[in-house]
Design a protein around this motif. Structure first.
Motif, PDB file in Angstrom:
ATOM      1  N   LEU A 115     -31.573 -39.811  45.925  1.00 43.06           N
ATOM      2  CA  LEU A 115     -30.480 -40.923  46.608  1.00 43.06           C
ATOM      3  C   LEU A 115     -28.815 -40.050  46.851  1.00 43.06           C
ATOM      4  O   LEU A 115     -28.298 -39.675  45.344  1.00 43.06           O
ATOM      5  CB  LEU A 115     -30.829 -41.796  45.249  1.00 43.06           C
ATOM      6  N   LEU A 116     -28.791 -40.449  47.857  1.00 44.33           N
ATOM      7  CA  LEU A 116     -27.010 -39.831  48.070  1.00 44.33           C
ATOM      8  C   LEU A 116     -26.666 -40.992  48.210  1.00 44.33           C
ATOM      9  O   LEU A 116     -26.199 -41.841  49.043  1.00 44.33           O
ATOM     10  CB  LEU A 116     -27.112 -39.713  49.700  1.00 44.33           C
ATOM     11  N   LEU A 117     -25.406 -41.340  47.525  1.00 42.39           N
ATOM     12  CA  LEU A 117     -24.851 -42.833  46.782  1.00 42.39           C
ATOM     13  C   LEU A 117     -23.113 -42.446  47.522  1.00 42.39           C
ATOM     14  O   LEU A 117     -22.904 -40.660  46.869  1.00 42.39           O
ATOM     15  CB  LEU A 117     -24.311 -42.971  45.268  1.00 42.39           C
ATOM     16  N   ASP A 118     -22.377 -42.507  48.047  1.00 40.86           N
ATOM     17  CA  ASP A 118     -21.536 -42.287  49.422  1.00 40.86           C
ATOM     18  C   ASP A 118     -20.346 -43.262  48.572  1.00 40.86           C
ATOM     19  O   ASP A 118     -19.964 -44.490  48.415  1.00 40.86           O
ATOM     20  CB  ASP A 118     -21.416 -42.279  50.473  1.00 40.86           C
ATOM     21  N   GLU A 119     -19.781 -43.514  47.110  1.00 44.17           N
ATOM     22  CA  GLU A 119     -18.564 -43.421  47.043  1.00 44.17           C
ATOM     23  C   GLU A 119     -18.698 -44.827  46.588  1.00 44.17           C
ATOM     24  O   GLU A 119     -18.469 -45.977  47.058  1.00 44.17           O
ATOM     25  CB  GLU A 119     -17.294 -43.806  47.105  1.00 44.17           C
TER      26      GLU A 119
END
Length: 249
Positions: free
Chosen positions: A168-172
């Motif tokens: 999972l890539l969480l951008d801010e």
């Protein structure tokens, strides 16, 4: 064993080198934070990993499979999912219906969602469980336009979890969230599945140092430093060029 390997990834726009020979590995269950000043290349790096941008050079492997040339949708189907810094929710669709839609997308059963509700009870049950896991049952029937912004950010995480990611890539996730609602995000992140590998871009250092097992610091598109939160706290170069001594006290 690594679930994600990025090797020597580079991307330039004209004469501007935005990512420069970046490498990283991520293991199952690991939490990796990407930090750095504005313009360091963090979002560009995540966009390359997620398939929204093609790298000029380098490679990306997911579960030992080379995905460098894969489009983004194929990466999602193989467990690589991202959220965005700017909210992309449907403003008037109830939360549980949005999560159900994500499940249908995962199961390739979009056409069935227009049938009678009783024909996809299992999907709605799963959507309800995902919302409950993030303590969002209270807003299941609410639309984003009527939610606090912190709840909107949590709903975006719920949509990502509905796709059953392995990475999972969480951008801010804290972007735009009032301080009064910040604890909602912190609590939700602490409840993510233990075997889920997470990469988070974040400027909130309290979240970073509480959440991350390892931190990668970018500057001018290149890796400036990498290590545990304690390693980064003690790194004089990082303190000088980005974090500042007061912030790390």
């Amino acid at each position: 064993m690594s679930v994600l390997r990025v090797k020597n990834l580079s991307k330039a726009f004209g004469g501007l080198q935005v990512t420069n020979d970046v490498s990283l590995t991520l293991n199952a269950g690991e939490r990796l934070a990407l930090i750095g000043p504005n313009g360091a290349g963090k979002t560009t790096l995540v966009n390359q990993i997620a398939g929204f941008l093609h790298a000029d050079s380098g490679s990306i492997h997911l579960h030992n499979e080379d995905i460098t040339a894969w489009p983004g949708y194929k990466r999602v189907r193989h467990g690589l999912v991202r959220t965005f810094q700017i909210s992309k929710l449907a403003p008037t669709l109830p939360a549980i219906e949005q999560v159900a839609l994500a499940i249908h997308q995962r199961e390739d059963s979009i056409s069935s969602m227009w049938r009678d509700r009783r024909s996809y009870t299992a999907v709605l049950d799963e959507a309800a469980q995902i919302l409950e896991g993030l303590h969002l049952s209270r807003i299941a029937t609410a639309a984003p336009s009527a939610m606090a912004y912190g709840d909107q950010r949590l709903l975006e995480i719920a949509l990502a979890l509905a796709l059953r990611p392995k990475v999972l890539l969480l951008d801010e996730p804290m972007a735009g969230v009032p301080r009064s609602e910040a604890q909602l995000i912190l609590d939700a992140l602490s409840r993510l599945p233990a075997d889920l590998a997470v990469v988070i871009i974040e400027h909130d250092m309290d979240l970073v140092f509480r959440f991350a097992h390892r931190i990668l610091v970018l500057a001018n598109g290149a890796v400036l430093a990498e290590g545990t939160p304690d390693d980064i706290r003690r790194n004089e170069v990082v303190r000088a060029v980005y974090l500042g001594k007061a912030e790390l006290a």
